[in-house]
Scaffold this active site. Structure first.
Site, PDB file in Angstrom:
ATOM      1  N   LYS A 149      -5.450   6.031  12.415  1.00 46.87           N
ATOM      2  CA  LYS A 149      -6.826   5.821  11.942  1.00 46.87           C
ATOM      3  C   LYS A 149      -7.568   7.161  11.853  1.00 46.87           C
ATOM      4  O   LYS A 149      -8.413   7.365  10.973  1.00 46.87           O
ATOM      5  CB  LYS A 149      -7.563   4.845  12.869  1.00 46.87           C
ATOM      6  CG  LYS A 149      -7.022   3.410  12.807  1.00 46.87           C
ATOM      7  CD  LYS A 149      -7.233   2.773  11.435  1.00 46.87           C
ATOM      8  CE  LYS A 149      -6.790   1.327  11.391  1.00 46.87           C
ATOM      9  NZ  LYS A 149      -6.975   0.703  10.078  1.00 46.87           N
TER      10      LYS A 149
ATOM     11  N   SER B 161     -11.028   2.351  13.664  1.00 50.10           N
ATOM     12  CA  SER B 161     -10.932   1.561  14.894  1.00 50.10           C
ATOM     13  C   SER B 161     -11.456   2.326  16.103  1.00 50.10           C
ATOM     14  O   SER B 161     -11.417   3.571  16.149  1.00 50.10           O
ATOM     15  CB  SER B 161      -9.469   1.190  15.130  1.00 50.10           C
ATOM     16  OG  SER B 161      -9.297   0.600  16.398  1.00 50.10           O
ATOM     17  N   ASN B 162     -11.884   1.549  17.092  1.00 49.74           N
ATOM     18  CA  ASN B 162     -12.269   2.138  18.391  1.00 49.74           C
ATOM     19  C   ASN B 162     -11.072   2.825  19.058  1.00 49.74           C
ATOM     20  O   ASN B 162     -11.267   3.621  19.981  1.00 49.74           O
ATOM     21  CB  ASN B 162     -12.851   1.049  19.296  1.00 49.74           C
ATOM     22  CG  ASN B 162     -11.814   0.061  19.796  1.00 49.74           C
ATOM     23  OD1 ASN B 162     -11.172   0.296  20.823  1.00 49.74           O
ATOM     24  ND2 ASN B 162     -11.632  -1.045  19.098  1.00 49.74           N
TER      25      ASN B 162
ATOM     26  N   ARG C  44     -14.520  -6.945  28.266  1.00 48.48           N
ATOM     27  CA  ARG C  44     -14.607  -5.721  27.443  1.00 48.48           C
ATOM     28  C   ARG C  44     -15.401  -5.968  26.168  1.00 48.48           C
ATOM     29  O   ARG C  44     -16.160  -5.120  25.711  1.00 48.48           O
ATOM     30  CB  ARG C  44     -13.175  -5.244  27.125  1.00 48.48           C
ATOM     31  CG  ARG C  44     -13.123  -4.060  26.171  1.00 48.48           C
ATOM     32  CD  ARG C  44     -11.692  -3.544  26.032  1.00 48.48           C
ATOM     33  NE  ARG C  44     -11.570  -2.650  24.905  1.00 48.48           N
ATOM     34  CZ  ARG C  44     -11.279  -3.034  23.665  1.00 48.48           C
ATOM     35  NH1 ARG C  44     -11.070  -4.318  23.370  1.00 48.48           N
ATOM     36  NH2 ARG C  44     -11.199  -2.130  22.701  1.00 48.48           N
TER      37      ARG C  44
ATOM     38  N   LEU D 196       0.821  -1.220   0.000  1.00 47.48           N
ATOM     39  CA  LEU D 196       0.000   0.000   0.000  1.00 47.48           C
ATOM     40  C   LEU D 196       0.856   1.271   0.000  1.00 47.48           C
ATOM     41  O   LEU D 196       0.377   2.343  -0.385  1.00 47.48           O
ATOM     42  CB  LEU D 196      -0.929   0.012   1.215  1.00 47.48           C
ATOM     43  CG  LEU D 196      -2.064  -1.011   1.173  1.00 47.48           C
ATOM     44  CD1 LEU D 196      -2.651  -1.226   2.563  1.00 47.48           C
ATOM     45  CD2 LEU D 196      -3.152  -0.553   0.191  1.00 47.48           C
TER      46      LEU D 196
ATOM     47  N   TYR E   7      -1.241   4.102  16.644  1.00 50.27           N
ATOM     48  CA  TYR E   7      -2.162   3.365  15.779  1.00 50.27           C
ATOM     49  C   TYR E   7      -3.510   4.100  15.696  1.00 50.27           C
ATOM     50  O   TYR E   7      -4.036   4.333  14.597  1.00 50.27           O
ATOM     51  CB  TYR E   7      -2.323   1.943  16.331  1.00 50.27           C
ATOM     52  CG  TYR E   7      -3.487   1.161  15.777  1.00 50.27           C
ATOM     53  CD1 TYR E   7      -3.538   0.803  14.435  1.00 50.27           C
ATOM     54  CD2 TYR E   7      -4.541   0.759  16.608  1.00 50.27           C
ATOM     55  CE1 TYR E   7      -4.617   0.075  13.933  1.00 50.27           C
ATOM     56  CE2 TYR E   7      -5.610   0.028  16.116  1.00 50.27           C
ATOM     57  CZ  TYR E   7      -5.644  -0.309  14.777  1.00 50.27           C
ATOM     58  OH  TYR E   7      -6.706  -1.024  14.278  1.00 50.27           O
TER      59      TYR E   7
ATOM     60  N   LEU F 282      -8.915  -2.876   4.421  1.00 51.37           N
ATOM     61  CA  LEU F 282      -8.514  -3.476   5.702  1.00 51.37           C
ATOM     62  C   LEU F 282      -7.003  -3.448   5.883  1.00 51.37           C
ATOM     63  O   LEU F 282      -6.506  -3.663   6.988  1.00 51.37           O
ATOM     64  CB  LEU F 282      -8.949  -4.945   5.754  1.00 51.37           C
ATOM     65  CG  LEU F 282     -10.419  -5.277   5.481  1.00 51.37           C
ATOM     66  CD1 LEU F 282     -10.577  -6.789   5.342  1.00 51.37           C
ATOM     67  CD2 LEU F 282     -11.295  -4.751   6.606  1.00 51.37           C
TER      68      LEU F 282
ATOM     69  N   ILE G  38      -1.240  -1.692   9.364  1.00 53.57           N
ATOM     70  CA  ILE G  38      -0.847  -2.147  10.704  1.00 53.57           C
ATOM     71  C   ILE G  38      -2.096  -2.089  11.585  1.00 53.57           C
ATOM     72  O   ILE G  38      -2.807  -1.087  11.603  1.00 53.57           O
ATOM     73  CB  ILE G  38       0.268  -1.233  11.257  1.00 53.57           C
ATOM     74  CG1 ILE G  38       1.500  -1.280  10.339  1.00 53.57           C
ATOM     75  CG2 ILE G  38       0.613  -1.602  12.695  1.00 53.57           C
ATOM     76  CD1 ILE G  38       2.160  -2.635  10.208  1.00 53.57           C
TER      77      ILE G  38
HETATM   78  P1  NAI Z   1      -4.498  -8.037  10.370  1.00 55.59           P
HETATM   79  O1  NAI Z   1      -3.249  -7.459  10.944  1.00 55.59           O
HETATM   80  O2  NAI Z   1      -4.784  -9.475  10.597  1.00 55.59           O
HETATM   81  O3  NAI Z   1      -4.527  -7.766   8.790  1.00 55.59           O
HETATM   82  C1  NAI Z   1      -3.999  -6.609   8.201  1.00 55.59           C
HETATM   83  C2  NAI Z   1      -3.377  -6.999   6.878  1.00 55.59           C
HETATM   84  O4  NAI Z   1      -2.803  -5.843   6.284  1.00 55.59           O
HETATM   85  C3  NAI Z   1      -2.243  -8.048   7.022  1.00 55.59           C
HETATM   86  O5  NAI Z   1      -2.524  -9.193   6.254  1.00 55.59           O
HETATM   87  C4  NAI Z   1      -1.012  -7.304   6.524  1.00 55.59           C
HETATM   88  O6  NAI Z   1      -0.097  -8.142   5.798  1.00 55.59           O
HETATM   89  C5  NAI Z   1      -1.628  -6.234   5.629  1.00 55.59           C
HETATM   90  N1  NAI Z   1      -0.699  -5.118   5.468  1.00 55.59           N
HETATM   91  C6  NAI Z   1       0.081  -4.532   6.409  1.00 55.59           C
HETATM   92  N2  NAI Z   1       0.855  -3.591   5.844  1.00 55.59           N
HETATM   93  C7  NAI Z   1       0.579  -3.584   4.527  1.00 55.59           C
HETATM   94  C8  NAI Z   1       1.070  -2.845   3.412  1.00 55.59           C
HETATM   95  N3  NAI Z   1       2.036  -1.922   3.553  1.00 55.59           N
HETATM   96  N4  NAI Z   1       0.552  -3.101   2.201  1.00 55.59           N
HETATM   97  C9  NAI Z   1      -0.410  -4.040   2.038  1.00 55.59           C
HETATM   98  N5  NAI Z   1      -0.905  -4.779   3.043  1.00 55.59           N
HETATM   99  C10 NAI Z   1      -0.422  -4.550   4.273  1.00 55.59           C
HETATM  100  O7  NAI Z   1      -5.689  -7.136  10.904  1.00 55.59           O
HETATM  101  P2  NAI Z   1      -7.251  -7.480  10.989  1.00 55.59           P
HETATM  102  O8  NAI Z   1      -7.558  -7.859  12.380  1.00 55.59           O
HETATM  103  O9  NAI Z   1      -7.638  -8.357   9.882  1.00 55.59           O
HETATM  104  O10 NAI Z   1      -7.875  -6.030  10.763  1.00 55.59           O
HETATM  105  C11 NAI Z   1      -8.160  -5.545   9.461  1.00 55.59           C
HETATM  106  C12 NAI Z   1      -8.337  -4.038   9.531  1.00 55.59           C
HETATM  107  O11 NAI Z   1      -9.387  -3.717  10.442  1.00 55.59           O
HETATM  108  C13 NAI Z   1      -7.086  -3.298  10.031  1.00 55.59           C
HETATM  109  O12 NAI Z   1      -6.957  -2.094   9.285  1.00 55.59           O
HETATM  110  C14 NAI Z   1      -7.395  -2.992  11.470  1.00 55.59           C
HETATM  111  O13 NAI Z   1      -6.743  -1.818  11.895  1.00 55.59           O
HETATM  112  C15 NAI Z   1      -8.913  -2.823  11.442  1.00 55.59           C
HETATM  113  N6  NAI Z   1      -9.534  -3.165  12.720  1.00 55.59           N
HETATM  114  C16 NAI Z   1      -9.656  -4.493  13.089  1.00 55.59           C
HETATM  115  C17 NAI Z   1     -10.272  -4.817  14.276  1.00 55.59           C
HETATM  116  C18 NAI Z   1     -10.517  -6.249  14.666  1.00 55.59           C
HETATM  117  O14 NAI Z   1     -11.287  -6.480  15.602  1.00 55.59           O
HETATM  118  N7  NAI Z   1      -9.895  -7.226  13.991  1.00 55.59           N
HETATM  119  C19 NAI Z   1     -10.755  -3.775  15.208  1.00 55.59           C
HETATM  120  C20 NAI Z   1     -10.558  -2.433  14.720  1.00 55.59           C
HETATM  121  C21 NAI Z   1      -9.986  -2.152  13.504  1.00 55.59           C
HETATM  122  C1  15L Z   2      -8.191  -3.045  16.922  1.00 54.09           C
HETATM  123  O1  15L Z   2      -8.158  -1.947  16.362  1.00 54.09           O
HETATM  124  C2  15L Z   2      -7.272  -4.148  16.536  1.00 54.09           C
HETATM  125  O2  15L Z   2      -6.985  -4.138  15.151  1.00 54.09           O
HETATM  126  C3  15L Z   2      -7.778  -5.529  16.934  1.00 54.09           C
HETATM  127  O3  15L Z   2      -6.710  -6.441  16.844  1.00 54.09           O
HETATM  128  C4  15L Z   2      -8.357  -5.516  18.364  1.00 54.09           C
HETATM  129  O4  15L Z   2      -7.345  -5.283  19.278  1.00 54.09           O
HETATM  130  C5  15L Z   2      -9.434  -4.445  18.480  1.00 54.09           C
HETATM  131  O5  15L Z   2      -8.992  -3.182  18.015  1.00 54.09           O
HETATM  132  C6  15L Z   2      -9.961  -4.265  19.909  1.00 54.09           C
HETATM  133  O6  15L Z   2      -9.915  -3.153  20.414  1.00 54.09           O
HETATM  134  O7  15L Z   2     -10.443  -5.253  20.476  1.00 54.09           O
END
Ligand code: NAI
Ligand code: 15L
Length: 268
Positions: A139, A110-111, A173, A51, A135, A70, A73
């Site tokens: 966002k 994100s929250n 939480r 990206l 982080y 998505l 980091i």
């Molecule tokens: P994750 O860390 O599992 O997936 C993020 C993906 O982005 C990874 O596969 C990574 O390789 C890729 N990535 C990182 N840097 C990159 C770059 N420079 N270019 C292309 N790809 C890159 O995270 P997850 O849990 O799947 O979350 C997805 C999105 O949702 C994230 O942006 C995260 O901040 C957001 N989010 C997720 C939450 C959750 O509950 N899982 C809560 C709040 C926000």
């Molecule tokens: C996020 O933003 C993170 O990406 C995820 O891994 C969780 O930690 C989530 O928030 C959370 O607050 O539970």
């Protein structure tokens, strides 16, 4: 039926889940990540991309009529890492969308943009930012880029401040922050189908009895979350020790993220 939806971060936790659950929601799912992604099947394309590489992102967005962003980091890290993926990356994505017909963007915010608000406070869309780390700050930057591209060019976005998107709530939480996978999918469908989207923040949470966030302002999207973390409350009370009231995880909406240090960058 949409023609092509781009999912960035498709190798990650939510990307892997949405790859399955959005199958058939568009003729083609274009799956992209900097990390390796399992090979494309029918109705899928795999397009590796960093990206932070503006020219590559411009090509990546070509021919897409919706984007679920998505990639980046997803936890607290050093500024170096966050800068490349979440600052430069989000700018590259929005500028690429502008050059390619402005497909709607669902931005995974994100929250942690508001993580230092106390858990006793109920928040709506007017709540001030209170990031709980770099982080969370990144966002907020993403939300600001979306707002700029909306006001300047008319780019539409949903800024989804995701709580905790896991198959089931895992701790105390998450009785407030849980966002079920199915509710995320129904939100994506609603956002892409809405006659008007604008640039709208949506709290990414299920209809949890113990939730902190009020989505009244986004009712026009016609999205109705169905799941409720309260269904798991008894099991959590039985199996997960309750944190003390003074612990960050029980005090602040961002939980343990508020306790993280500022991680040093390479040159520090
Ligand atoms: P994750 O860390 O599992 O997936 C993020 C993906 O982005 C990874 O596969 C990574 O390789 C890729 N990535 C990182 N840097 C990159 C770059 N420079 N270019 C292309 N790809 C890159 O995270 P997850 O849990 O799947 O979350 C997805 C999105 O949702 C994230 O942006 C995260 O901040 C957001 N989010 C997720 C939450 C959750 O509950 N899982 C809560 C709040 C926000
Ligand atoms: C996020 O933003 C993170 O990406 C995820 O891994 C969780 O930690 C989530 O928030 C959370 O607050 O539970």
């Amino acid at each position: 039926m949409m023609n092509r939806i781009l999912i960035t971060g498709a190798a990650g936790q939510l990307g892997t889940m949405l790859r399955e659950k959005l199958r058939g929601h568009a003729a083609v799912l274009r799956l992209s990540d900097i990390a390796e992604i399992p090979a494309a099947r029918d109705g899928e394309e795999v397009v590796p991309c960093d990206l932070a590489d503006g020219a590559a992102v411009r090509k990546l967005v070509e021919g897409c009529d919706g984007i679920v962003h998505l990639g980046g980091i997803s936890v607290e890290r050093s500024f170096d890492l966050i800068e490349a993926a979440n600052l430069r990356g989000v700018y590259n994505l929005y500028d690429a969308a502008r050059a390619n017909g402005m497909p709607r963007i669902i931005f995974a915010s994100s929250n942690h943009t508001i993580g230092f608000h106390d858990q006793t406070t109920r928040l709506d869309h007017t709540a001030p930012y209170r990031p709980d780390g770099l982080y969370g700050v990144s966002k907020i930057f993403g939300e600001a880029v979306a707002s700029l591209y909306h006001d300047k060019f008319g780019q539409e976005s949903a800024l989804v401040r995701i709580g905790s998107c896991t198959p089931r709530p895992e701790n105390w939480r998450m009785l407030a922050t849980w966002f079920s996978q199915d509710d995320f999918v129904s939100l994506i469908d609603a956002v892409f189908a809405a006659p008007r989207l604008g640039c709208t923040m949506v709290w990414g949470a299920s209809k949890n009895d113990h939730g902190w966030w009020d989505n009244t302002h986004a009712a026009f999207l016609g999205w109705h979350p169905k799941d409720n973390a309260a269904a798991y409350a008894e099991e959590i009370a039985r199996t997960v020790p309750r944190p003390g009231r003074d612990e960050a995880v029980a005090r602040y909406q961002g939980g343990v993220f508020t306790d993280e240090p500022i991680h040093p960058s390479k040159e520090d």
